[in-house]
Design a protein around this motif. Structure first.
Motif, PDB file in Angstrom:
ATOM      1  N   UNK A  25      95.612  -4.527 -91.234  1.00  0.00           N
ATOM      2  CA  UNK A  25      94.263  -4.300 -90.727  1.00  0.00           C
ATOM      3  C   UNK A  25      94.244  -3.163 -89.703  1.00  0.00           C
ATOM      4  N   UNK A  26      93.244  -2.276 -89.859  1.00  0.00           N
ATOM      5  CA  UNK A  26      93.011  -1.196 -88.910  1.00  0.00           C
ATOM      6  C   UNK A  26      91.543  -1.232 -88.485  1.00  0.00           C
ATOM      7  N   UNK A  27      91.283  -0.746 -87.285  1.00  0.00           N
ATOM      8  CA  UNK A  27      89.914  -0.616 -86.787  1.00  0.00           C
ATOM      9  C   UNK A  27      89.671   0.851 -86.476  1.00  0.00           C
ATOM     10  N   UNK A  28      88.667   1.457 -87.129  1.00  0.00           N
ATOM     11  CA  UNK A  28      88.383   2.862 -86.919  1.00  0.00           C
ATOM     12  C   UNK A  28      86.909   3.106 -86.653  1.00  0.00           C
ATOM     13  N   UNK A  29      86.600   4.230 -86.020  1.00  0.00           N
ATOM     14  CA  UNK A  29      85.222   4.590 -85.724  1.00  0.00           C
ATOM     15  C   UNK A  29      85.176   5.632 -84.631  1.00  0.00           C
ATOM     16  N   UNK A  30      83.965   6.027 -84.246  1.00  0.00           N
ATOM     17  CA  UNK A  30      83.863   6.976 -83.134  1.00  0.00           C
ATOM     18  C   UNK A  30      84.106   6.239 -81.817  1.00  0.00           C
ATOM     19  N   UNK A  31      84.199   7.007 -80.759  1.00  0.00           N
ATOM     20  CA  UNK A  31      84.609   6.446 -79.473  1.00  0.00           C
ATOM     21  C   UNK A  31      83.648   5.364 -78.991  1.00  0.00           C
ATOM     22  N   UNK A  32      82.348   5.613 -79.122  1.00  0.00           N
ATOM     23  CA  UNK A  32      81.359   4.644 -78.644  1.00  0.00           C
ATOM     24  C   UNK A  32      81.486   3.319 -79.386  1.00  0.00           C
ATOM     25  N   UNK A  33      81.622   3.389 -80.716  1.00  0.00           N
ATOM     26  CA  UNK A  33      81.742   2.166 -81.513  1.00  0.00           C
ATOM     27  C   UNK A  33      82.998   1.384 -81.141  1.00  0.00           C
ATOM     28  N   UNK A  34      84.121   2.075 -81.016  1.00  0.00           N
ATOM     29  CA  UNK A  34      85.370   1.384 -80.699  1.00  0.00           C
ATOM     30  C   UNK A  34      85.318   0.731 -79.322  1.00  0.00           C
ATOM     31  N   UNK A  87      94.191   0.688 -83.808  1.00  0.00           N
ATOM     32  CA  UNK A  87      92.832   1.159 -83.532  1.00  0.00           C
ATOM     33  C   UNK A  87      92.861   2.687 -83.565  1.00  0.00           C
ATOM     34  N   UNK A  88      92.041   3.288 -84.438  1.00  0.00           N
ATOM     35  CA  UNK A  88      92.122   4.725 -84.694  1.00  0.00           C
ATOM     36  C   UNK A  88      90.765   5.391 -84.440  1.00  0.00           C
ATOM     37  N   UNK A  89      90.770   6.377 -83.571  1.00  0.00           N
ATOM     38  CA  UNK A  89      89.545   7.131 -83.290  1.00  0.00           C
ATOM     39  C   UNK A  89      89.258   8.083 -84.445  1.00  0.00           C
ATOM     40  N   UNK A  90      88.022   8.162 -84.851  1.00  0.00           N
ATOM     41  CA  UNK A  90      87.599   9.042 -85.933  1.00  0.00           C
ATOM     42  C   UNK A  90      87.866  10.498 -85.551  1.00  0.00           C
ATOM     43  N   UNK A  91      88.771  11.161 -86.288  1.00  0.00           N
ATOM     44  CA  UNK A  91      89.169  12.520 -85.930  1.00  0.00           C
ATOM     45  C   UNK A  91      88.030  13.522 -86.065  1.00  0.00           C
ATOM     46  N   UNK A  92      87.076  13.279 -86.973  1.00  0.00           N
ATOM     47  CA  UNK A  92      85.973  14.227 -87.149  1.00  0.00           C
ATOM     48  C   UNK A  92      85.080  14.260 -85.910  1.00  0.00           C
ATOM     49  N   UNK A  93      84.681  13.102 -85.414  1.00  0.00           N
ATOM     50  CA  UNK A  93      83.827  13.059 -84.225  1.00  0.00           C
ATOM     51  C   UNK A  93      84.573  13.580 -82.999  1.00  0.00           C
ATOM     52  N   UNK A  94      85.862  13.321 -82.950  1.00  0.00           N
ATOM     53  CA  UNK A  94      86.676  13.831 -81.840  1.00  0.00           C
ATOM     54  C   UNK A  94      86.675  15.355 -81.842  1.00  0.00           C
ATOM     55  N   UNK A  95      86.891  15.931 -83.034  1.00  0.00           N
ATOM     56  CA  UNK A  95      86.883  17.384 -83.168  1.00  0.00           C
ATOM     57  C   UNK A  95      85.512  17.966 -82.830  1.00  0.00           C
ATOM     58  N   UNK A  96      84.445  17.340 -83.312  1.00  0.00           N
ATOM     59  CA  UNK A  96      83.105  17.875 -83.105  1.00  0.00           C
ATOM     60  C   UNK A  96      82.731  17.898 -81.625  1.00  0.00           C
ATOM     61  N   UNK A  97      83.134  16.893 -80.894  1.00  0.00           N
ATOM     62  CA  UNK A  97      82.817  16.861 -79.460  1.00  0.00           C
ATOM     63  C   UNK A  97      83.534  17.985 -78.715  1.00  0.00           C
TER      64      UNK A  97
END
Length: 288
Positions: A61-70, A143-153
């Motif tokens: 099991x993994x949990x992923x999403x943008x920073x706010x969601x996590x 727990x994995x931060x969404x790399x796309x949203x990380x890059x966009x910010x």
């Protein structure tokens, strides 16, 4: 690396993205997942037998999403709070300390666990940002931060810096001049457009754009993730000859964009080599 492939939508919720709404909307699903996690074996896998195929599986099991969601699912405070790191207990004022090595954050008292977060959420002081018990018992290293949203910010900030620097140069050049010029800003816009991106900057006349607040009245095109990837691929080279950037700063600014492209490419590699993994932390420190 997160991908849409193999993902299935299980719910669409029309509600505010906060702890209470997520908890109430997905309570049964979270309960089922947490129940399954209780049977996790020593290797970290959950044995599962399909009711349809009658086949046995080992689930991870993994949990992923943008920073706010996590942060929300983990019961934590906002990203700009004193303690907002998902993985460790770093204080906000110490985030930019690049003297520590990687093991400092992943060992000893600095590292967090789900059980730690549950205990901290019961405290009013020194709770390291934990306001509520985590909704899922998935291990923190899963727990994995969404790399796309990380890059966009990050690219958002880099673009803002380019625009603000160009505007400041134009304002300095226009002092005492009757003919106002925006050649630095125009050059930056053209450099971004030359990467195959539709981009423009304009003044919002409904805002007060006089004096020092002129920058606050500016708005520009909001880019998509694919547009930002184009900038990371091409803009660093174009900044070396861009008239919107002082000659003395072009090389360093180009390197800033180029080095982040290297970091993002490693982050986005499906099966990075051990050498890439080992270099990533130090490359990140150097970039900051």
């Amino acid at each position: 690396v997160m991908s849409v492939h193999g993902q299935n939508t299980i719910a669409i919720v029309d509600a505010k993205e906060n702890f209470v709404s997520i908890k109430e909307s997905f309570s049964e699903i979270f309960q089922d997942i947490n129940t399954m996690l209780q049977s996790k074996n020593d290797d970290g896998y959950v044995p599962y037998t399909s009711n349809i195929s009658n086949r046995n599986y080992l689930l991870e099991f993994f949990l992923g999403g943008d920073m706010k969601f996590l942060l929300t699912v983990l019961g934590m405070n906002a990203a700009n709070s004193k303690f907002s790191c998902i993985y460790c207990k770093i204080d906000k004022k110490d985030r930019f300390d690049m003297t520590k090595d990687e093991d400092f954050y992943w060992a000893g008292k600095m590292m967090k666990s789900i059980s730690d977060m549950k205990a901290y959420s019961q405290k009013k002081k020194l709770n390291y940002g934990s306001l509520h018990p985590p909704l899922l018992d998935i291990d923190i290293d899963h727990v994995i931060i969404d790399e796309l949203h990380l890059m966009m910010r990050i690219v958002d900030v880099l673009i803002r810096n380019l625009i603000e620097n160009a505007v400041n140069l134009d304002q300095q050049e226009n002092i005492g001049s009757t003919q106002k010029s925006s050649r630095h800003l125009t050059a930056i816009v053209k450099a971004i457009q030359s990467c195959g991106v539709s981009f423009s900057v304009w003044e919002n006349t409904t805002k007060d754009g006089k004096g020092d607040s002129f920058l606050k009245s500016l708005e520009w095109t909001s880019l998509t993730g694919s547009d930002m990837k184009k900038l990371l691929s091409d803009l660093s080279t174009k900044l070396l000859v861009c008239e919107g950037v002082p000659v003395t700063a072009r090389e360093k600014l180009s390197q800033l964009w180029g080095d982040f492209q290297i970091l993002y490419s490693i982050m986005n590699t499906w099966s990075p080599s051990q050498e890439m993994v080992s270099q990533f932390f130090n490359l990140g420190k150097q970039w900051v």
